[in-house]
Design a protein around this motif. Structure first.
Motif, short mmCIF file in Angstrom:
data_model
loop_
_atom_site.label_atom_id
_atom_site.label_comp_id
_atom_site.label_asym_id
_atom_site.label_seq_id
_atom_site.Cartn_x
_atom_site.Cartn_y
_atom_site.Cartn_z
N ALA A 15 45.38 45.98 44.18
CA ALA A 15 44.21 46.28 43.74
C ALA A 15 43.13 46.05 44.76
O ALA A 15 41.95 46.61 45.06
CB ALA A 15 43.54 45.24 42.66
N GLY A 16 43.51 45.29 45.80
CA GLY A 16 42.57 45.20 46.92
C GLY A 16 41.92 43.71 46.99
O GLY A 16 40.79 43.73 47.80
N TYR A 17 42.12 42.63 46.20
CA TYR A 17 41.59 41.37 46.22
C TYR A 17 41.51 40.91 47.60
O TYR A 17 42.61 40.75 48.42
CB TYR A 17 42.45 40.50 45.33
N LEU A 18 40.44 40.49 48.05
CA LEU A 18 40.04 39.81 49.44
C LEU A 18 40.43 41.09 50.44
O LEU A 18 40.36 40.50 51.72
CB LEU A 18 41.03 38.87 49.68
N SER A 19 40.50 42.24 50.15
CA SER A 19 40.52 43.14 51.35
C SER A 19 39.27 43.63 51.78
O SER A 19 38.18 43.42 50.96
CB SER A 19 41.41 44.42 50.82
N SER A 24 42.12 48.16 50.62
CA SER A 24 43.23 48.02 49.95
C SER A 24 44.26 48.72 50.53
O SER A 24 44.07 49.81 51.14
CB SER A 24 43.39 48.23 48.35
N TYR A 25 45.62 48.54 50.35
CA TYR A 25 46.66 49.16 50.80
C TYR A 25 46.64 50.67 50.37
O TYR A 25 47.05 51.60 51.09
CB TYR A 25 48.31 48.60 50.93
N ARG A 31 44.22 57.46 53.50
CA ARG A 31 43.94 57.67 54.64
C ARG A 31 44.90 58.17 55.50
O ARG A 31 44.97 59.29 56.35
CB ARG A 31 43.29 56.73 55.63
N MET A 32 45.94 57.36 55.66
CA MET A 32 46.91 57.92 56.41
C MET A 32 47.70 59.24 56.25
O MET A 32 48.38 59.80 56.93
CB MET A 32 48.21 56.75 56.49
N LEU A 33 48.10 59.22 54.75
CA LEU A 33 48.64 60.66 54.19
C LEU A 33 47.88 61.89 54.34
O LEU A 33 48.38 62.99 54.46
CB LEU A 33 49.18 60.16 52.95
N ASN A 41 45.07 54.03 42.71
CA ASN A 41 45.45 52.69 42.71
C ASN A 41 45.37 52.28 41.20
O ASN A 41 44.48 51.92 40.55
CB ASN A 41 44.29 51.95 43.49
N PHE A 42 46.61 51.72 40.72
CA PHE A 42 46.68 51.28 39.55
C PHE A 42 47.15 49.56 39.58
O PHE A 42 47.81 49.11 38.78
CB PHE A 42 48.01 52.04 38.79
N GLY A 43 46.34 49.00 40.52
CA GLY A 43 46.71 47.42 40.56
C GLY A 43 45.60 46.83 39.69
O GLY A 43 44.55 47.28 39.61
#
Length: 136
Positions: A15-19, A24-25, A31-33, A41-43
């Motif tokens: 989900a991106g907690y503390l990112s 988030s990854y 961005r990389m793909l 994102n289903f976190g």
């Protein structure tokens, strides 16, 4: 043909907690793909893989959406919250079966997605967030 769809399934790490700045990854993966892919994102923070855990991912609307997404690729990263001191000792024997069942849900999607299992990052200090370091 449209973009290749990627479902990022997981807990607060996904989900991106503390990112920082929403990095988030799944956001970084998008961005990389590049534009040939669409990463969703289903976190959900605090969720467990264990069905009998204190906050099962299975019971979330994100799980319902992810399992109905018909994604081409599914990236699973769950397990950190299962390591909580009060649940891992009594439920760890169910982890492998519940993980297999979760994988089966996504394997049954009509898209027949490629499924990738990610290992959560290590817990560097025992007891952080009430979790057992040896279980993560």
């Amino acid at each position: 043909p449209g973009a290749t769809t990627v479902a990022a399934v997981g807990d607060s790490i996904t989900a991106g907690y503390l990112s920082s700045c929403g990095q988030s990854y799944p956001h970084q993966l998008q961005r990389m793909l590049g534009p040939a892919y669409r990463v969703t994102n289903f976190g959900v923070g605090g969720t467990t893989l264990l069905r009998k855990g204190d906050h099962p991912y299975w019971n979330t609307s994100a799980f319902a959406s992810a399992s109905a997404s018909n994604a081409d690729v599914v990236v699973l990263m769950l397990g950190t919250n299962d390591a909580k001191r009060w649940q891992w000792p009594k439920l760890h024997g169910e982890f492998e079966g519940d993980y297999g069942a979760l994988i089966s849900v996504f394997k049954r999607m009509p898209s027949k997605p490629a499924i990738f299992l990610m290992r959560p990052p290590p817990l560097y200090r025992d007891g952080v967030y009430g979790m057992l370091q040896v279980a993560v």
